[in-house]
Scaffold this motif. Structure first.
Motif, short mmCIF file in Angstrom:
data_model
loop_
_atom_site.label_atom_id
_atom_site.label_comp_id
_atom_site.label_asym_id
_atom_site.label_seq_id
_atom_site.Cartn_x
_atom_site.Cartn_y
_atom_site.Cartn_z
N ILE A 192 0.86 -1.18 0.00
CA ILE A 192 0.00 0.00 0.00
C ILE A 192 0.90 1.24 0.00
O ILE A 192 1.61 1.51 0.96
N ILE A 193 0.89 1.92 -1.11
CA ILE A 193 1.88 2.98 -1.37
C ILE A 193 1.32 4.35 -1.01
O ILE A 193 0.18 4.68 -1.33
N ASP A 194 2.16 5.14 -0.36
CA ASP A 194 1.80 6.54 -0.10
C ASP A 194 2.18 7.34 -1.36
O ASP A 194 3.37 7.47 -1.67
N PRO A 195 1.18 7.87 -2.08
CA PRO A 195 1.50 8.58 -3.32
C PRO A 195 2.40 9.80 -3.11
O PRO A 195 3.03 10.26 -4.05
N ASN A 214 6.75 5.41 -1.42
CA ASN A 214 7.18 4.28 -0.59
C ASN A 214 5.96 3.62 0.06
O ASN A 214 4.91 4.26 0.17
N PRO A 215 6.11 2.39 0.55
CA PRO A 215 5.01 1.80 1.31
C PRO A 215 4.60 2.74 2.44
O PRO A 215 5.47 3.31 3.11
N SER A 216 3.31 2.92 2.61
CA SER A 216 2.81 3.89 3.58
C SER A 216 3.29 3.56 4.99
O SER A 216 3.16 2.42 5.44
N GLU A 217 3.84 4.56 5.66
CA GLU A 217 4.34 4.36 7.03
C GLU A 217 3.68 5.35 7.96
O GLU A 217 4.23 6.40 8.24
N LYS A 218 2.48 5.02 8.38
CA LYS A 218 1.76 5.92 9.29
C LYS A 218 1.47 5.19 10.61
O LYS A 218 0.53 5.55 11.33
N GLY A 219 2.21 4.13 10.87
CA GLY A 219 2.03 3.39 12.12
C GLY A 219 0.80 2.50 12.13
O GLY A 219 0.34 2.07 13.18
N THR A 245 -8.25 1.46 1.96
CA THR A 245 -6.95 1.91 1.45
C THR A 245 -6.72 3.39 1.80
O THR A 245 -5.63 3.77 2.24
N CYS A 246 -7.76 4.21 1.63
CA CYS A 246 -7.66 5.64 2.01
C CYS A 246 -7.21 5.77 3.46
O CYS A 246 -6.26 6.48 3.78
N ALA A 247 -7.92 5.07 4.36
CA ALA A 247 -7.67 5.20 5.79
C ALA A 247 -6.27 4.72 6.14
O ALA A 247 -5.58 5.32 6.97
N PHE A 248 -5.83 3.64 5.49
CA PHE A 248 -4.48 3.11 5.76
C PHE A 248 -3.43 4.17 5.44
O PHE A 248 -2.51 4.42 6.23
N VAL A 249 -3.58 4.81 4.28
CA VAL A 249 -2.57 5.78 3.84
C VAL A 249 -2.70 7.10 4.62
O VAL A 249 -1.70 7.76 4.90
N MET A 250 -3.91 7.46 5.01
CA MET A 250 -4.10 8.72 5.73
C MET A 250 -3.62 8.63 7.18
O MET A 250 -3.30 9.64 7.80
#
Ligand code: FAD
Ligand code: MG
Length: 326
Positions: free
Chosen positions: A243-246, A250-255, A274-279
Motif C-alpha cells: 500500500i503505497i503513499d502517493p 514508498n510503502p505507507s508508514e503511518k504506524g 486503502t484511504c484510511a491506511f494511507v491517511m
C-alpha cells in the motif's frame, strides 16, 4: 400454522475458485443458490478480464497502452469503477490514487522480482501519479490518461465492486443469507441462517493468517480490510508492503498495521480501507467519522485498536496481545 410449499434449503452451497489474484469463496443458502453462484463466478471472471492490469487485453490495459495518445471506450462496469476511484482520490486528498501503477510496478511487490527502487526511479514514477490526469467522458464512455507512461491500477477498489455485483446477483436469485469472500474482502448478506448476525473475524495483522484480533457482528454489511501483511517482502529485517503513499512513493508508514471498513457497499469499503491506511489514524478516523453509515477498525503498530463510534457495540476483542479501550 403456515407451511411454505418451497422451504429454503438448510444446507449451504459453497464454491471456491481463483480470480482477481486471490481465492474467492461463496457460501449461499437458498433454493437457487447453486445457479446464482455459477452466475456470480461468470461475473467475477468478466470483471477480471476487463479490469486486470495483469492481462494485456483488459480494458484497463488498453487505457494504459493508450495513455497520452487516445481515449479508450470502456464498458459501464470499468467506467463506474474508475469514476468511483477518482471520487475517492479527491475525498482522501490524493492518499488514494488509481494512477499509482508506475510506482507499484517499480517495487514489484506482487511479483518474483520485488526490489527496493532508488530515489531517482521513485521520483520519476511519482511524477506520473495524478488522479486529476484521468479524463472521463461519460457521453461516449471513454477514459484517457493525459500523459504517456501513466498507468491505472484498480487493485484497491475493484474487489469491492465485484462483491457488490455478486450481492446483486444473489439478491435477484432470492438468496437472503450468504458470505461473499474475495480474499478478505467480505460481504455478509442478510443474517446467518439461524437468524443471528454474521460474525466476521478481523485478522491478527502480526501473527499468521487465520488468527483473529476480534470479531464484528454484522447483518447485510461489507467488511473489508487493508493490511500490511497481505503482500510484502522483507529486506534487512524491514517489511515493504503493497500500500503505497502517493506522496513518498514508498510503502505507507503511518504506524498502521491494518484498517477495516464496515459499510453498506463494498466498493466504498474497499476504497476507504486503502484511504484510511494511507491517511493514518488521525486523518483517517476523521474522514470515516464524517461519512454516514461507514465505520472503521484501525490496528496500529503499537498494538492498539481504535474503532469509530458506530461500531463499538458490534466489535468484540478476542486477543489479549492487543489493547482496545471500548
Ligand atoms: P488494497 O489496500 O485494497 O489495495 C492495495 C492495492 O492497490 C495494491 O496492491 C496496489 O495495486 C494498489 N495501491 C497501492 N497503493 C495505492 C494507493 N495509495 N491508492 C490506490 N491504489 C493503491 N494479483 C496478482 O498477483 N495476480 C493477478 O493476476 C491479479 N489480478 C487482479 C485482477 C483484478 C481485476 C484485481 C482487482 C486485482 C488483481 N490482483 C492480482 C490483486 C491486486 O493486484 C492487488 O494486490 C489486490 O487487489 C490488493 O487488494 P487488497 O485488498 O489486499 O489491498
Ligand atoms: Mg482497498
Amino acid at each position: 400454522m403456515f407451511f411454505s410449499p418451497h422451504p429454503v434449503k438448510k444446507d449451504a452451497i459453497i464454491k471456491e475458485f481463483y480470480s482477481l489474484g486471490t481465492i474467492v469463496q461463496f457460501k449461499a443458502y437458498g433454493n437457487k443458490a447453486s445457479q446464482a453462484i455459477d452466475k456470480a463466478i461468470d461475473k467475477i471472471k468478466d470483471i477480471d478480464n476487463k479490469m486486470s492490469v495483469f492481462k494485456d487485453y483488459s480494458e484497463l490495459s488498453k487505457i494504459n497502452i493508450n495513455a497520452g495518445k487516445a481515449p479508450t471506450k470502456v464498458g459501464e462496469d470499468t467506467y463506474f469503477v474508475i469514476k468511483k476511484a477518482v471520487e475517492y482520490s479527491a475525498l482522501s486528498g490524493g492518499a488514494f490514487d488509481p494512477t499509482i501503477r508506475p510506482v507499484v510496478g517499480l517495487w514489484g511487490i506482487q511479483t518474483d522480482h520485488a526490489r527496493i527502487p532508488n530515489n531517482d526511479e521513485i521520483d520519476e514514477a511519482i511524477n506520473l501519479v495524478n488522479y486529476k490526469d484521468i479524463i472521463l467522458d461519460e457521453k461516449v464512455s471513454s477514459i484517457m490518461l493525459k500523459s504517456k507512461k501513466q498507468e491505472l491500477d484498480v487493485g484497491a477498489i475493484a474487489k469491492g465492486f465485484a462483491a457488490d455485483e455478486v450481492k446483486n446477483i444473489f439478491k435477484k436469485n432470492k438468496i437472503e443469507s450468504a458470505i461473499i469472500d474475495l480474499g478478505g474482502n467480505i460481504f455478509a448478506m442478510g443474517n446467518k441462517i439461524d437468524g443471528t448476525p454474521w460474525k466476521i473475524g478481523i485478522q491478527d495483522p502480526i501473527r499468521s493468517l487465520g488468527e483473529f484480533v476480534g470479531i464484528v457482528s454484522v447483518k447485510n454489511k461489507s467488511v473489508v480490510t487493508s493490511g500490511n501483511y497481505e503482500r510484502y517482502f522483507i529486506r534487512d529485517g524491514k517489511r515493504f508492503h503493497h500500500i503505497i503513499d502517493p506522496l513518498t512513493g514508498n510503502p505507507s508508514e503511518k504506524g498502521i498495521l491494518s484498517t477495516t471498513i464496515v459499510s453498506d457497499h463494498s466498493i466504498d469499503g474497499d476504497a476507504l480501507s486503502t484511504c484510511a491506511f494511507v491517511m493514518g489514524l488521525e486523518r483517517g478516523m476523521e474522514l470515516i467519522e464524517s461519512l454516514k453509515g461507514v465505520d472503521a477498525i484501525f490496528i496500529t503498530e503499537n498494538k492498539m485498536i481504535y474503532t469509530t463510534s458506530g461500531i463499538k457495540e458490534n466489535f468484540e476483542l478476542l486477543n489479549n496481545n492487543f489493547y482496545y479501550k471500548n
